[in-house]
Design an enzyme around this catalytic site. Structure first.
Site, short mmCIF file in Angstrom:
data_model
loop_
_atom_site.label_atom_id
_atom_site.label_comp_id
_atom_site.label_asym_id
_atom_site.label_seq_id
_atom_site.Cartn_x
_atom_site.Cartn_y
_atom_site.Cartn_z
CB SER A 144 -36.09 81.25 59.17
OG SER A 144 -36.44 82.03 58.04
CE1 TYR A 157 -32.14 84.63 60.51
CE2 TYR A 157 -33.44 83.90 58.63
CZ TYR A 157 -33.36 84.29 59.95
OH TYR A 157 -34.50 84.32 60.73
#
Length: 261
Positions: A144, A157
Site C-alpha cells: 500500500s 495497516y
C-alpha cells in the site's frame, strides 16, 4: 480434487476471492497462466473458477488461511502436486482495521499483522524454497502507499504493509542469486469493498479523490480512483519477462496521491 498438471505457467494468488486479488487472477488467467486461487472464502473462489474454466482458462480454488503456516504449507504442496511448479506468487490477502493508534485493541493489531505480514511471510517462505530448487520464479507482494505515507486511523495497516514491503525486498536480495525476483506493488485508493468500508455514508470515492484536510490527505492528483485492473496490470508487468532485470522494487500505483514519495 483431480487436476492434471498443466504446461502453462503456474501462478498462486492469495486474497483471490475479491477486489484486487480477483482482478489479478482474471488477468493472469487471460494471459495464459494456470491460476491457483487461495482465500478463506470458498464459495466465491469456486464461482470464479467455474466462470474462468467456462471460457477455457485454467483456475482452481484452494481454500486456506494464510495466517496458519501449516495451512499454507499444505496448500502449496497441493498446488505443486496438482498443477505443477509455481512460477509466480502474488501475495494479495489483506485486512484493514481502522482506529486511532491509542485506541486499537490487541486483536485489531494481531489480526492485521497476522494477515498482512505473517501471511506474506508464510506463503513467500513456502513458495520460494521450491523456486530455489528450480532456479527461477517471481514474487509480487501487494502492499500500500500507506506503507510510506502516514495515514490517520491506519497505524496497524500502515505498519503491517511497511513490514511486508521490507520483508519482500530483503527476500529479493537473498534469492536474487537463484534467479528469483521479488517486487512490491503499492496501490493507493482503489475501487474495492475495502475502500468503501472507510466511510459509512458512501462518500469514500469523493473523499479519496478530493482529499480530507482534517486527516492530512491531499487527494488524488489524477482525479479518479484506481480500478482493480490497474493494480493487476502493474502486478503482471513485474511478474513478466519485460521486468526481468527488476527486483526489490516498490511500484506505487496511486494516481499521485502520495506525491511521488
Amino acid at each position: 480434487m483431480n487436476v492434471d498438471k498443466t504446461e502453462k505457467k503456474v501462478a498462486l494468488v492469495t486474497g483471490a476471492a475479491g477486489g484486487i486479488g480477483e482482478a489479478v487472477v482474471r488477468a493472469l488467467a487471460a494471459d495464459g497462466a494456470a491460476v491457483a486461487m487461495v482465500d478463506r472464502n470458498l464459495e466465491p473462489l469456486e464461482e470464479l473458477a467455474k466462470e474462468l474454466r467456462a471460457v477455457g482458462q485454467v483456475a482452481e480454488a484452494y481454500p486456506a488461511d494464510v495466517t496458519n503456516s501449516a495451512d499454507v504449507d499444505a496448500v502449496v504442496d497441493a498446488v505443486e502436486q496438482q498443477l505443477g511448479g509455481i512460477q509466480y506468487l502474488v501475495n494479495g490477502a489483506g485486512v484493514l482495521r481502522l482506529g486511532k493508534a491509542k485506541a486499537l485493541t490487541d486483536q485489531d493489531w494481531a489480526t492485521t499483522f497476522a494477515v498482512n505480514t505473517s501471511g506474506v511471510f508464510f506463503m513467500s517462505r513456502a513458495v520460494v524454497n521450491r523456486m530455489v530448487e528450480r532456479g527461477s520464479g517471481a514474487i509480487v507482494t501487494i502492499a500500500s502507499n500507506a506503507a510510506g505515507t502516514a495515514r490517520v486511523d491506519m497505524s496497524a495497516y500502515s505498519a503491517s504493509k511497511a513490514a511486508s514491503t521490507m520483508f519482500t525486498k530483503v527476500l529479493g536480495l537473498e534469492v536474487a542469486r537463484y534467479g528469483i525476483r521479488c517486487n512490491v506493488v503499492a496501490p493507493g485508493s482503489t475501487d474495492t469493498p475495502m475502500l468503501t468500508s472507510l466511510w459509512d455514508d458512501g462518500s469514500a470515492a469523493r473523499s479519496s479523490i478530493d482529499g480530507v484536510p482534517g486527516a492530512f490527505r491531499v487527494g488524488i492528483p489524477m482525479g479518479r480512483l484506481a480500478q482493480p485492473s490497474h493494480i493487476a496490470d502493474a502486478v503482471l508487468f513485474l511478474l513478466s519477462d519485460r521486468a526481468s532485470h527488476i527486483t526489490m522494487h516498490d511500484l506505487t500505483v496511486d494516481g499521485g496521491a502520495s506525491l511521488g514519495h
